[in-house]
Design an enzyme around this catalytic site. Structure first.
Site, PDB file in Angstrom:
ATOM      1  N   ASP A  42     -18.487  66.166   2.565  1.00 48.72           N
ATOM      2  CA  ASP A  42     -19.254  67.275   2.037  1.00 48.72           C
ATOM      3  C   ASP A  42     -19.926  67.922   3.118  1.00 48.72           C
ATOM      4  O   ASP A  42     -19.904  69.264   3.169  1.00 48.72           O
ATOM      5  CB  ASP A  42     -20.270  66.874   0.766  1.00 48.72           C
ATOM      6  CG  ASP A  42     -21.083  65.736   1.027  1.00 48.72           C
ATOM      7  OD1 ASP A  42     -20.650  64.964   2.101  1.00 48.72           O
ATOM      8  OD2 ASP A  42     -22.027  65.228   0.268  1.00 48.72           O
ATOM      9  N   ASP A  83      -6.008  66.753   2.578  1.00 45.01           N
ATOM     10  CA  ASP A  83      -5.121  67.734   1.769  1.00 45.01           C
ATOM     11  C   ASP A  83      -6.392  69.007   1.464  1.00 45.01           C
ATOM     12  O   ASP A  83      -5.966  69.896   1.822  1.00 45.01           O
ATOM     13  CB  ASP A  83      -4.631  67.273   0.324  1.00 45.01           C
ATOM     14  CG  ASP A  83      -3.800  68.107  -0.244  1.00 45.01           C
ATOM     15  OD1 ASP A  83      -3.104  69.056   0.594  1.00 45.01           O
ATOM     16  OD2 ASP A  83      -3.466  68.027  -1.223  1.00 45.01           O
ATOM     17  N   LYS A 126     -16.771  59.490   2.527  1.00 47.95           N
ATOM     18  CA  LYS A 126     -17.782  59.318   1.648  1.00 47.95           C
ATOM     19  C   LYS A 126     -18.158  57.888   1.408  1.00 47.95           C
ATOM     20  O   LYS A 126     -18.392  57.585   0.289  1.00 47.95           O
ATOM     21  CB  LYS A 126     -17.323  60.272   0.536  1.00 47.95           C
ATOM     22  CG  LYS A 126     -18.404  60.530  -0.657  1.00 47.95           C
ATOM     23  CD  LYS A 126     -19.059  61.696  -0.180  1.00 47.95           C
ATOM     24  CE  LYS A 126     -20.200  62.252  -1.590  1.00 47.95           C
ATOM     25  NZ  LYS A 126     -21.338  62.851  -0.839  1.00 47.95           N
ATOM     26  N   TYR A 157      -3.299  59.239  -4.073  1.00 46.42           N
ATOM     27  CA  TYR A 157      -1.971  59.764  -4.105  1.00 46.42           C
ATOM     28  C   TYR A 157      -0.806  58.653  -4.483  1.00 46.42           C
ATOM     29  O   TYR A 157       0.055  58.863  -4.521  1.00 46.42           O
ATOM     30  CB  TYR A 157      -1.555  60.333  -2.839  1.00 46.42           C
ATOM     31  CG  TYR A 157      -1.990  61.935  -2.711  1.00 46.42           C
ATOM     32  CD1 TYR A 157      -3.242  62.054  -2.608  1.00 46.42           C
ATOM     33  CD2 TYR A 157      -1.200  62.932  -2.494  1.00 46.42           C
ATOM     34  CE1 TYR A 157      -3.941  63.170  -2.342  1.00 46.42           C
ATOM     35  CE2 TYR A 157      -1.451  64.177  -2.297  1.00 46.42           C
ATOM     36  CZ  TYR A 157      -2.787  64.329  -2.199  1.00 46.42           C
ATOM     37  OH  TYR A 157      -3.430  65.312  -2.207  1.00 46.42           O
TER      38      TYR A 157
END
Ligand code: NAD
Length: 346
Positions: free
Chosen positions: A206, A230, A172, A125
């Protein structure tokens, strides 16, 4: 309690409908608020050529609190997101989104009671995008130690204040070893002083997605970077019945802005059927932040009373026949009724 000034930002799309409902519910609690309505987003852009006029920022800094509706941000082209700018300008680094099953509204996913703590100021962002050659774009993910430690500490403090047992860092780091690796390491470091009171663990984003839809009850506080936060927020809202039910708040030094997870929902804007509950619960969080735990509890119980006993009053997204207005009316009446005859803790 003395009169408080609160900036009211209706936003656009379904914003004005749901913000008006939330304002009426807060007024029904008897909390003495002077609302200061101001414009941001597409409406402000059309009028003043700026999605976030400077006087709005000044007024929020002065009041310290704002209740905000969603604003539309065009995809691909057009103006920069007023939301992202607002969070950056005011240093609203922590986005807190409690996602809790609503009594009376059972979903296939079972009981959910988790809190998303999302870093609000960096990650993808940061808006650092470049065309480095024709047809080749880079979008830079920014993760810093300062911001990662700050949000992790916030999550542990939040867990203690709200009697939560566990914070799970989501990442991740197996692929983004440096960026997500840093975020994870900062969370680990910040967990140390709290280890006797709050458990700490971590999960790949995930794997989280799968585990959330199979058994959401296994999660407590989720600590995430901006983008994962988000995406997981919308997923989590789906677990409890949809975006119309999930509230939120943005905290920074000296300021707090309360807003639902959902966007401006252009597909239903102006139809009078937007669910105002997420915005009403965001307003309840605002009451708590302003030191009025009684109104927080009363609003939450009033919403629960309507969702369990008056299914027809609910909006179509929850299978009801109501409108934004009729659902807000039912909640306002319930708050007023409880104010006249308080129950324990109200
Ligand atoms: P959205 O959240 O607006 O809508 C997604 C779906 O959920 C739509 O089908 C919508 O009708 C439904 N929905 C959302 N809120 C609802 C409510 N209160 N009651 C009933 N149904 C509801 O997401 P989107 O369509 O991807 O985004 C629309 C616009 O909102 C975009 O311009 C986006 O940038 C903006 N947005 C703003 C914010 C914010 O202001 N904080 C947050 C997210 C998206």
């Amino acid at each position: 309690m003395s009169k408080r000034r609160v900036v009211l930002l209706p936003g656009d799309g379904i914003g004005p409908e749901v913000v008006d409902a939330a304002r009426r519910v807060v007024d029904a609690t008897g909390l003495d608020i002077e609302w200061v309505p101001m414009e941001i987003g597409a409406i402000a852009f059309e009028k003043y050529g700026d999605t976030l006029p400077a006087d709005v920022l000044e007024e929020i800094r002065r009041c310290g609190v704002a209740l905000k509706g969603p604003t539309t941000t065009p995809s691909g082209t057009g103006h920069q997101s007023a939301n992202v700018r607002l969070r950056k300008e005011l240093g609203l680094f922590a986005n807190v989104r409690p996602v809790k099953s609503v009594p009376g509204l059972e979903t296939p996913y079972g009981h959910t009671d988790l809190v998303i703590v999302r870093e609000n100021t960096e990650d993808l962002y940061a808006g650092l995008e470049n065309e480095i050659a024709p047809g080749v774009i880079t979008s830079i993910k920014v993760i810093t130690e300062v911001a990662s430690r700050r949000i992790a500490k916030f999550a542990f403090e939040y867990a203690i204040r709200w009697h939560r047992k566990r914070v799970t860092a989501v990442h991740k780091a197996n692929i983004m070893k440096k960026a997500d690796g840093l975020f994870l390491e900062c969370a680990r470091q910040e967990s140390l002083p709290y280890h006797e009171r709050v458990k700490f663990d971590d999960i790949l984003v995930d794997a989280l997605a799968m585990k959330l839809v199979t058994r959401p009850s296994q999660f407590d506080v989720l600590l995430l970077e901006n983008l994962y936060g988000d995406i997981v927020s919308d997923l989590a809202a789906g677990l409890i019945g949809g975006l119309g039910l999930a509230p939120g708040a943005n905290f920074g030094p000296g300021c707090a802005v309360f807003e639902a997870i959902h966007g401006s929902a252009p597909d239903i804007a102006g139809k009078g059927i937007a669910n105002p509950i997420a915005m009403i619960l965001s307003a309840a969080m605002m009451c708590h932040h302003m030191g009025d735990a009684e109104s927080y509890t009363r609003i939450r119980r009033s919403v629960r009373a309507i969702t369990t006993a008056n299914r027809d009053a609910l909006t179509p997204d929850l299978g009801g026949k109501g409108t934004s207005r009729s659902l807000a009316d039912a909640i306002v009446h319930e708050v007023e009724r409880r104010r006249r005859a308080p129950v324990d803790g109200e």
